[in-house]
Write an enzyme that holds these catalytic residues in place. Structure first.
Site, mmCIF file in Angstrom:
data_model
loop_
_atom_site.group_PDB
_atom_site.id
_atom_site.type_symbol
_atom_site.label_atom_id
_atom_site.label_comp_id
_atom_site.label_asym_id
_atom_site.label_seq_id
_atom_site.Cartn_x
_atom_site.Cartn_y
_atom_site.Cartn_z
ATOM 1 N N HIS A 97 0.851 -1.203 0.000
ATOM 2 C CA HIS A 97 0.000 0.000 0.000
ATOM 3 C C HIS A 97 0.890 1.258 0.000
ATOM 4 C CE1 HIS A 97 -3.658 2.273 1.606
ATOM 5 N NE2 HIS A 97 -2.671 3.112 1.840
ATOM 6 N N GLU A 98 1.927 1.252 0.855
ATOM 7 C CA GLU A 98 2.819 2.420 0.950
ATOM 8 C C GLU A 98 3.672 2.561 -0.309
ATOM 9 O OE1 GLU A 98 2.288 4.581 3.188
ATOM 10 O OE2 GLU A 98 0.989 3.327 4.398
ATOM 11 N N HIS A 101 1.857 4.448 -2.863
ATOM 12 C CA HIS A 101 1.859 5.904 -2.662
ATOM 13 C C HIS A 101 3.062 6.552 -3.339
ATOM 14 C CE1 HIS A 101 -1.496 6.930 -0.088
ATOM 15 N NE2 HIS A 101 -1.239 5.934 0.727
#
Ligand SMILES: [Zn+2]
Length: 133
Positions: A97-98, A101
């Site tokens: 998920h990070e 980003h």
């Protein structure tokens, strides 16, 4: 939390999996710093689970996202040392998920929108799941 979320164009993120009443102890993980991270291996096995995001907080949206179940990642830590880490389940999900980003991708770009729900609906749903045990 990733640097682009606070307006920094750096390939850095931090992870920490804190205790909540919905998390099992084995899912918790210490604070980790990832500088210039690279995912070097992903499992072919996928898992689909809930995600939410500080950058999508206004709508308080949660939805299920399919991702590889386990990964290997290489990065530099806060002391400038290179490390590699094998992660599975929740930590693997958080790292992916990070990583997204850093590439400007939000989880809602990948989510199964049929599962999308508001924060309140999500909390109710999790409370009900707890009661079943
Ligand atoms: Zn996020």
């Amino acid at each position: 939390m990733a640097a682009p979320q606070i307006g920094e164009s750096l390939r850095i993120f931090v992870t920490e999996i804190r205790k909540t009443k919905f998390r099992k102890d084995e899912e918790l993980d210490e604070l980790r710093v990832f500088i210039n991270p690279k995912i070097i291996e992903t499992s072919s096995k996928q898992s689909k689970d809930w995600e939410g995001c500080g950058s999508v907080a206004e709508s308080g949206l949660f939805a299920k996202v399919a991702r590889p179940e386990s990964i290997s990642v290489e990065a530099i830590n806060e002391s400038g040392e290179k490390f590699s880490l094998k992660a599975k389940s929740l930590l693997a999900r958080v790292i992916q998920h990070e990583m997204d980003h850093l590439d400007g991708v939000l989880f809602i770009d990948k989510a199964d929108l049929a599962t999308a729900m508001s924060r309140n609906e999500y909390l109710k749903f999790k409370e009900q799941a707890l009661k079943k045990f």
